[in-house]
Design a protein around this motif. Structure first.
Motif, PDB file in Angstrom:
ATOM      1  N   GLY A 173      -1.552  64.916 -31.213  1.00 57.85           N
ATOM      2  CA  GLY A 173      -1.972  66.171 -30.503  1.00 57.85           C
ATOM      3  C   GLY A 173      -3.491  65.619 -30.365  1.00 57.85           C
ATOM      4  O   GLY A 173      -4.158  66.394 -29.349  1.00 57.85           O
ATOM      5  N   ALA A 174      -3.791  64.313 -30.383  1.00 62.59           N
ATOM      6  CA  ALA A 174      -5.617  63.990 -29.845  1.00 62.59           C
ATOM      7  C   ALA A 174      -5.658  63.081 -28.332  1.00 62.59           C
ATOM      8  O   ALA A 174      -6.044  62.265 -28.118  1.00 62.59           O
ATOM      9  CB  ALA A 174      -5.823  63.554 -30.954  1.00 62.59           C
ATOM     10  N   GLU A 175      -4.644  63.497 -27.787  1.00 64.60           N
ATOM     11  CA  GLU A 175      -4.706  62.372 -25.936  1.00 64.60           C
ATOM     12  C   GLU A 175      -5.776  62.756 -24.786  1.00 64.60           C
ATOM     13  O   GLU A 175      -6.126  62.089 -24.393  1.00 64.60           O
ATOM     14  CB  GLU A 175      -3.008  62.378 -25.398  1.00 64.60           C
ATOM     15  CG  GLU A 175      -2.474  64.108 -24.758  1.00 64.60           C
ATOM     16  CD  GLU A 175      -1.924  64.189 -26.323  1.00 64.60           C
ATOM     17  OE1 GLU A 175      -1.939  64.728 -27.257  1.00 64.60           O
ATOM     18  OE2 GLU A 175      -0.595  65.524 -25.358  1.00 64.60           O
ATOM     19  N   ASP A 176      -6.480  63.878 -25.664  1.00 68.41           N
ATOM     20  CA  ASP A 176      -7.276  64.316 -24.665  1.00 68.41           C
ATOM     21  C   ASP A 176      -8.726  63.242 -24.884  1.00 68.41           C
ATOM     22  O   ASP A 176      -9.432  63.163 -24.065  1.00 68.41           O
ATOM     23  CB  ASP A 176      -8.200  65.322 -25.512  1.00 68.41           C
ATOM     24  CG  ASP A 176      -8.266  66.358 -26.508  1.00 68.41           C
ATOM     25  OD1 ASP A 176      -7.520  65.695 -27.590  1.00 68.41           O
ATOM     26  OD2 ASP A 176      -9.731  66.517 -26.585  1.00 68.41           O
ATOM     27  N   ILE A 177      -8.474  62.271 -26.321  1.00 72.16           N
ATOM     28  CA  ILE A 177      -9.391  61.856 -26.863  1.00 72.16           C
ATOM     29  C   ILE A 177      -9.435  60.883 -25.403  1.00 72.16           C
ATOM     30  O   ILE A 177      -8.466  59.928 -24.989  1.00 72.16           O
ATOM     31  CB  ILE A 177      -9.420  61.073 -27.802  1.00 72.16           C
ATOM     32  CG1 ILE A 177     -10.316  62.172 -29.251  1.00 72.16           C
ATOM     33  CG2 ILE A 177     -10.797  59.443 -28.195  1.00 72.16           C
ATOM     34  CD1 ILE A 177      -9.826  61.888 -30.694  1.00 72.16           C
ATOM     35  N   ILE A 178     -10.363  59.978 -24.884  1.00 66.86           N
ATOM     36  CA  ILE A 178     -10.186  58.935 -23.787  1.00 66.86           C
ATOM     37  C   ILE A 178     -10.487  57.518 -24.812  1.00 66.86           C
ATOM     38  O   ILE A 178     -11.244  57.283 -25.397  1.00 66.86           O
ATOM     39  CB  ILE A 178     -11.335  59.092 -23.244  1.00 66.86           C
ATOM     40  CG1 ILE A 178     -11.583  60.456 -22.056  1.00 66.86           C
ATOM     41  CG2 ILE A 178     -11.469  57.855 -22.016  1.00 66.86           C
ATOM     42  CD1 ILE A 178     -12.848  60.910 -21.450  1.00 66.86           C
ATOM     43  N   VAL A 179      -9.204  56.325 -24.236  1.00 70.08           N
ATOM     44  CA  VAL A 179      -9.786  55.196 -25.043  1.00 70.08           C
ATOM     45  C   VAL A 179     -10.066  54.521 -24.538  1.00 70.08           C
ATOM     46  O   VAL A 179      -9.344  53.766 -22.819  1.00 70.08           O
ATOM     47  CB  VAL A 179      -8.095  54.476 -25.700  1.00 70.08           C
ATOM     48  CG1 VAL A 179      -8.028  53.096 -26.006  1.00 70.08           C
ATOM     49  CG2 VAL A 179      -8.070  55.605 -26.554  1.00 70.08           C
ATOM     50  N   VAL A 180     -11.062  53.965 -24.540  1.00 71.42           N
ATOM     51  CA  VAL A 180     -11.256  52.484 -23.780  1.00 71.42           C
ATOM     52  C   VAL A 180     -11.326  50.932 -24.743  1.00 71.42           C
ATOM     53  O   VAL A 180     -11.737  51.345 -25.165  1.00 71.42           O
ATOM     54  CB  VAL A 180     -12.551  52.059 -22.615  1.00 71.42           C
ATOM     55  CG1 VAL A 180     -12.591  53.755 -22.007  1.00 71.42           C
ATOM     56  CG2 VAL A 180     -13.681  52.422 -23.511  1.00 71.42           C
ATOM     57  N   GLY A 181     -11.260  49.384 -23.488  1.00 76.05           N
ATOM     58  CA  GLY A 181     -10.685  48.728 -24.782  1.00 76.05           C
ATOM     59  C   GLY A 181     -12.363  47.336 -23.901  1.00 76.05           C
ATOM     60  O   GLY A 181     -12.362  47.574 -22.892  1.00 76.05           O
ATOM     61  N   GLY A 182     -12.363  46.572 -24.569  1.00 77.67           N
ATOM     62  CA  GLY A 182     -13.188  45.258 -24.635  1.00 77.67           C
ATOM     63  C   GLY A 182     -12.994  44.759 -25.008  1.00 77.67           C
ATOM     64  O   GLY A 182     -12.120  44.289 -26.619  1.00 77.67           O
ATOM     65  N   GLY A 183     -13.489  42.903 -24.940  1.00 77.17           N
ATOM     66  CA  GLY A 183     -13.881  42.173 -26.176  1.00 77.17           C
ATOM     67  C   GLY A 183     -12.680  41.202 -25.261  1.00 77.17           C
ATOM     68  O   GLY A 183     -13.790  40.736 -24.470  1.00 77.17           O
ATOM     69  N   VAL A 184     -12.053  40.094 -26.296  1.00 83.61           N
ATOM     70  CA  VAL A 184     -11.586  39.179 -25.176  1.00 83.61           C
ATOM     71  C   VAL A 184     -10.225  39.048 -24.986  1.00 83.61           C
ATOM     72  O   VAL A 184      -9.670  39.327 -25.854  1.00 83.61           O
ATOM     73  CB  VAL A 184     -12.216  37.153 -26.073  1.00 83.61           C
ATOM     74  CG1 VAL A 184     -10.801  36.125 -25.624  1.00 83.61           C
ATOM     75  CG2 VAL A 184     -12.828  37.391 -26.531  1.00 83.61           C
ATOM     76  N   ILE A 185      -9.784  39.984 -23.244  1.00 87.23           N
ATOM     77  CA  ILE A 185      -8.572  40.506 -22.737  1.00 87.23           C
ATOM     78  C   ILE A 185      -8.648  39.337 -21.521  1.00 87.23           C
ATOM     79  O   ILE A 185      -9.159  39.841 -20.907  1.00 87.23           O
ATOM     80  CB  ILE A 185      -9.134  41.806 -23.132  1.00 87.23           C
ATOM     81  CG1 ILE A 185      -8.972  42.768 -24.410  1.00 87.23           C
ATOM     82  CG2 ILE A 185      -7.388  42.484 -22.327  1.00 87.23           C
ATOM     83  CD1 ILE A 185      -9.384  43.521 -24.004  1.00 87.23           C
ATOM     84  N   PRO A 186      -8.029  39.016 -22.057  1.00 93.13           N
ATOM     85  CA  PRO A 186      -6.992  38.349 -20.432  1.00 93.13           C
ATOM     86  C   PRO A 186      -7.077  39.229 -19.305  1.00 93.13           C
ATOM     87  O   PRO A 186      -6.102  39.843 -19.700  1.00 93.13           O
ATOM     88  CB  PRO A 186      -6.079  37.172 -20.422  1.00 93.13           C
ATOM     89  CG  PRO A 186      -5.976  37.043 -22.417  1.00 93.13           C
ATOM     90  CD  PRO A 186      -6.713  38.525 -22.687  1.00 93.13           C
TER      91      PRO A 186
END
Ligand code: ZN
Length: 287
Positions: A83-96
């Motif tokens: 029930g915590a889908e209001d947390i925004i998720v961003v990503g980084g790293g080595v991603i094609p």
């Protein structure tokens, strides 16, 4: 917004390098955010548990191992489960690049590639959070200039004398604004002006201002285009207004005030030449 944005920087998966994640964590701190770092080799479940426990607004996932296509969506899925889908998720790293659409479809708000400036990452996060909080910033063109600075005075003649004789400002004229119960004098200073305001009635806002605070700067007026459009946008963004529609003020200007509560204590006036405002009103099909 006054509250600090809280970010969990997390390293899911098995890769053993966290220099990049640490750099991001520090950079976001430098941008004024509170950052918690999970350490290496976290499972999605551990990350989500930490995020909930730390009550963060954002999770920044960094992954170098190539397992991002499983790990990132798994974090999103577990957040939903909690029930915590209001947390925004961003990503980084080595991603094609070719993986980015897949990740964004699976709930990653944004994937930052290695060249991204931290400032841009921070701006994106702030913007996302404002959006979530219902503050869609009405970013518009900058106002054209300071149209005038309004100064409340007890005695207009004496004040004008000081500003013209002691400071050498040019008097443009006197005017009485019945609706505001004020008499004003405009003084030219470069491309802007000072507006000295004297109350003509004890119920005038200027009289009340002086009783409460004494003489002094009463308001700052910004010359804008699209006055009504701006007021609408500000209203929609939850900004407190004194006038939702402009009214005729001194000097043939249409004026509207923003509430000082919304503007860090400054009474801000948005003003636009009456003819311009009129034309725009007609063009928009309303008045
Ligand atoms: Zn004014």
């Amino acid at each position: 917004m006054e509250r600090k944005i809280r970010v969990l920087v997390a390293k899911p998966g098995l890769d053993g390098h966290d220099r990049g994640a640490l750099v991001i964590a520090q950079a976001l701190r430098d941008e004024g955010m509170e950052v918690v770092y999970t350490g290496l080799r976290q499972t999605p479940a551990q990350i989500v548990a930490s995020a909930v426990q730390e009550d963060v607004d954002v999770i920044g996932l960094s992954c170098l191992s190539g397992a991002h296509n499983e790990l990132f969506p798994e974090v999103v899925r577990l957040l939903k489960e909690q029930g915590a889908e209001d947390i925004i998720v961003v990503g980084g790293g080595v991603i094609p690049d070719e993986d980015i659409p897949f990740l964004e479809e699976n709930g990653i708000a944004k994937v930052f590639t290695p060249g991204t400036k931290t400032k841009d990452t921070a701006d994106f996060i702030r913007h996302k959070i404002d959006e979530k909080d219902g503050i869609s910033a009405p970013i518009m063109d900058s106002p054209n200039k300071i149209e005038h600075i309004g100064i409340a005075v007890k005695n207009l003649e004496e004040a004008v004398k000081f500003y013209t004789q002691m400071l050498g400002l040019k008097l443009l004229g006197f005017e009485t604004v019945e609706s505001e119960q004020v008499r004003v004098a405009f003084l030219e200073i470069g491309e802007t002006r000072l507006e000295l305001l004297e109350a003509t009635d004890e119920n005038s806002a200027i009289a009340k201002f002086i009783t409460k605070k004494g003489e002094g700067i009463h308001h700052i007026a910004l010359n804008v285009d699209n006055q009504q459009e701006r007021l609408d946008a500000l209203k929609n963004a939850g900004v407190r207004l004194i006038h939702e529609t402009p009214k005729l003020g001194a000097h043939n200007n249409m004026v509207a005030f923003l509430h000082p509560k919304a503007t860090n204590g400054v009474l801000l006036e948005l003003c636009q030449q009456a003819e311009k405002a009129e034309l725009q009103g007609h063009a928009d099909g309303h008045k």
